[in-house]
Enzyme design. Structure first.
Site, PDB file in Angstrom:
ATOM      1  N   LYS A 172       1.947  12.399  34.540  1.00  0.00           N
ATOM      2  CA  LYS A 172       2.284  11.659  33.244  1.00  0.00           C
ATOM      3  C   LYS A 172       2.988   9.851  33.785  1.00  0.00           C
ATOM      4  O   LYS A 172       3.234   9.246  33.352  1.00  0.00           O
ATOM      5  CB  LYS A 172       3.672  12.112  32.563  1.00  0.00           C
ATOM      6  CG  LYS A 172       4.227  11.790  31.701  1.00  0.00           C
ATOM      7  CD  LYS A 172       3.751  11.379  30.268  1.00  0.00           C
ATOM      8  CE  LYS A 172       4.221  10.467  29.613  1.00  0.00           C
ATOM      9  NZ  LYS A 172       5.393  11.102  28.232  1.00  0.00           N
ATOM     10  N   LYS A 240      12.647   5.011  31.119  1.00  0.00           N
ATOM     11  CA  LYS A 240      13.664   6.341  31.257  1.00  0.00           C
ATOM     12  C   LYS A 240      12.502   6.261  32.325  1.00  0.00           C
ATOM     13  O   LYS A 240      12.870   6.989  33.335  1.00  0.00           O
ATOM     14  CB  LYS A 240      13.644   7.706  29.988  1.00  0.00           C
ATOM     15  CG  LYS A 240      14.146   8.614  30.768  1.00  0.00           C
ATOM     16  CD  LYS A 240      13.329   9.687  30.953  1.00  0.00           C
ATOM     17  CE  LYS A 240      12.619   9.401  29.300  1.00  0.00           C
ATOM     18  NZ  LYS A 240      11.901  10.608  29.213  1.00  0.00           N
TER      19      LYS A 240
HETATM   20  P1  NA7 Z   1      13.669  11.398  20.506  1.00  0.00           P
HETATM   21  O1  NA7 Z   1      12.955  11.241  19.147  1.00  0.00           O
HETATM   22  O2  NA7 Z   1      14.475  10.102  21.015  1.00  0.00           O
HETATM   23  O3  NA7 Z   1      13.897  12.924  20.480  1.00  0.00           O
HETATM   24  C1  NA7 Z   1      14.686  13.201  21.766  1.00  0.00           C
HETATM   25  C2  NA7 Z   1      15.311  14.809  22.011  1.00  0.00           C
HETATM   26  O4  NA7 Z   1      16.055  15.539  22.710  1.00  0.00           O
HETATM   27  C3  NA7 Z   1      16.613  15.213  20.092  1.00  0.00           C
HETATM   28  O5  NA7 Z   1      15.915  16.399  19.985  1.00  0.00           O
HETATM   29  C4  NA7 Z   1      17.266  15.366  20.869  1.00  0.00           C
HETATM   30  O6  NA7 Z   1      18.489  16.402  20.011  1.00  0.00           O
HETATM   31  C5  NA7 Z   1      17.500  15.939  21.760  1.00  0.00           C
HETATM   32  N1  NA7 Z   1      18.316  16.053  22.947  1.00  0.00           N
HETATM   33  C6  NA7 Z   1      18.605  14.614  23.499  1.00  0.00           C
HETATM   34  N2  NA7 Z   1      19.059  15.531  24.907  1.00  0.00           N
HETATM   35  C7  NA7 Z   1      20.234  15.945  24.773  1.00  0.00           C
HETATM   36  C8  NA7 Z   1      20.899  16.992  24.898  1.00  0.00           C
HETATM   37  N3  NA7 Z   1      21.482  16.921  26.050  1.00  0.00           N
HETATM   38  N4  NA7 Z   1      20.751  17.934  24.915  1.00  0.00           N
HETATM   39  C9  NA7 Z   1      20.146  19.307  23.596  1.00  0.00           C
HETATM   40  N5  NA7 Z   1      19.528  18.108  23.075  1.00  0.00           N
HETATM   41  C10 NA7 Z   1      19.504  17.052  22.952  1.00  0.00           C
HETATM   42  O7  NA7 Z   1      12.640  11.553  21.913  1.00  0.00           O
HETATM   43  P2  NA7 Z   1      10.965  11.889  21.729  1.00  0.00           P
HETATM   44  O8  NA7 Z   1      10.942  13.349  20.376  1.00  0.00           O
HETATM   45  O9  NA7 Z   1      10.361  11.027  21.912  1.00  0.00           O
HETATM   46  O10 NA7 Z   1      10.625  12.395  22.942  1.00  0.00           O
HETATM   47  C11 NA7 Z   1      10.890  13.466  23.961  1.00  0.00           C
HETATM   48  C12 NA7 Z   1      10.685  14.020  25.090  1.00  0.00           C
HETATM   49  O11 NA7 Z   1       9.099  13.675  25.023  1.00  0.00           O
HETATM   50  C13 NA7 Z   1      10.774  12.562  26.055  1.00  0.00           C
HETATM   51  O12 NA7 Z   1      10.921  12.940  27.329  1.00  0.00           O
HETATM   52  C14 NA7 Z   1       9.681  11.645  25.906  1.00  0.00           C
HETATM   53  O13 NA7 Z   1       9.817  11.342  27.200  1.00  0.00           O
HETATM   54  C15 NA7 Z   1       8.487  12.381  25.568  1.00  0.00           C
HETATM   55  P3  NA7 Z   1      18.967  15.418  18.762  1.00  0.00           P
HETATM   56  O14 NA7 Z   1      18.455  14.556  17.703  1.00  0.00           O
HETATM   57  O15 NA7 Z   1      19.516  13.415  19.191  1.00  0.00           O
HETATM   58  O16 NA7 Z   1      20.572  16.124  19.096  1.00  0.00           O
END
Ligand code: NA7
Length: 300
Positions: A172, A240
């Protein structure tokens, strides 16, 4: 017989992926930190869970797709994390993009509890997630890859088992180097075209089908011309990934000239408040440096 699937992380990518799992008819339970983001899916037939631990206690395959390495560690091993409810024999599939080394460490910690883990990061943007055409790069044991395949196939089109634990994350990062250096090329080419006074839309259609064609050019080039900075993938998340590339390259002693340049250009944009825009907003950094604005008249 299909397994019960739990999905953690309903962000830009998770929304499309879960919707495709539901469409394929799988038994799906979802959890998201911000509960409101799960409502639409639950209305479409998914079951809701109250925590990652509770989700894990009800599912045999647990998929995570959250932001960064500490976030995966949190949902798997934090308080109320998967580890608090997961059953021996279950399979955790992490589809986030995170550190390859941290991935291997988590796979070892899960194995101590007789839980399997695959790393299966994705590429293809929000469009690929919505259409079920993601590229998925999988690391881990062949037997578990075979077990995961029907579910991965519901979310993606090109699924490649690239090696053992952590190898999916490494590939990736290779993908991300290609994405950002291509985006830099697209940006520089459009600046040149703008300064030369040629029609930008005709230029795009002339070069997209030739040797210079690419997914970034065909999908993000028109967005740039339309002044549309909505993210398929945000600058903040792209940074990131570039940090992960630069850290891994540093450990190997490999220079990353193009990737480091783009990392610094995105840093300029983050400081200027553009971190939540799409990664194609890279061109704005070049516009600031050169004083040239790339804009095409609105198509009629
Ligand atoms: P997004 O749209 O920024 O979504 C991130 C998701 O991760 C979202 O559901 C967040 O929940 C969740 N999140 C982030 N940190 C946490 C923690 N600490 N605990 C629980 N949930 C969390 O990212 P993408 O969907 O574009 O991408 C996701 C991954 O795929 C990332 O690694 C990319 O590089 C590829 P929220 O809704 O903010 O509560």
């Amino acid at each position: 017989m299909s397994e019960s699937i739990g999905f953690i992380g309903l962000g830009i990518m998770g929304q499309g992926m879960t919707s495709n799992l539901l469409k394929a008819g799988f038994d799906l339970t979802v959890w998201n930190r911000t509960a409101s983001r799960a409502e639409a899916l639950i209305a479409q037939g998914a079951k809701g869970a109250t925590s990652p631990a509770e989700l894990a206690s009800r599912c045999s395959i647990i998929i995570s797709c959250v932001s960064d390495t500490p976030d995966v560690q949190d949902v798997l091993f934090g308080s109320d994390g998967v580890i608090g409810g997961v059953k021996p024999g279950s399979l955790v599939i992490d589809m986030s993009t995170i550190s390859p080394q941290a991935t291997r460490d988590m796979a070892v910690a899960l194995a101590e509890r007789q839980v399997h883990m695959l790393d299966a990061p994705i590429s293809g943007g929000s469009e690929g997630a919505a259409k079920g055409t993601l590229s998925i790069m999988v690391g881990g044991d062949s037997e578990q890859v075979a077990r995961a395949m029907p579910y991965l196939q519901a979310m993606g089109k090109t699924i490649t088992h690239v090696g053992g634990s952590g190898a999916g994350q490494t590939v990736k990062l290779v993908n991300q180097i290609l994405v950002v250096v291509t985006m830099l090329g697209v940006s520089e080419a459009l600046l040149f075209a703008q300064s030369s006074g040629v029609d930008l839309r005709k230029t795009l259609s002339a070069v997209s089908g030739g040797a210079a064609g690419s997914w970034m050019l065909s999908n993000r080039g028109p967005q740039i011309l339309d002044d549309d900075w909505r993210p398929g993938f945000t600058i903040d998340l792209q940074q990131k990934d570039l940090r992960l590339v630069i850290e891994a390259a540093d450990q190997m002693g490999v220079p990353m000239m193009g990737t480091s340049l783009v990392f610094n250009l995105y840093r300029v944009l983050q400081s200027a408040g553009f971190g939540s825009e799409g990664n194609h907003a890279l061109i704005k950094a070049l516009e600031r440096l050169t004083g040239i604005e790339v804009r095409a008249p609105t198509p009629s």
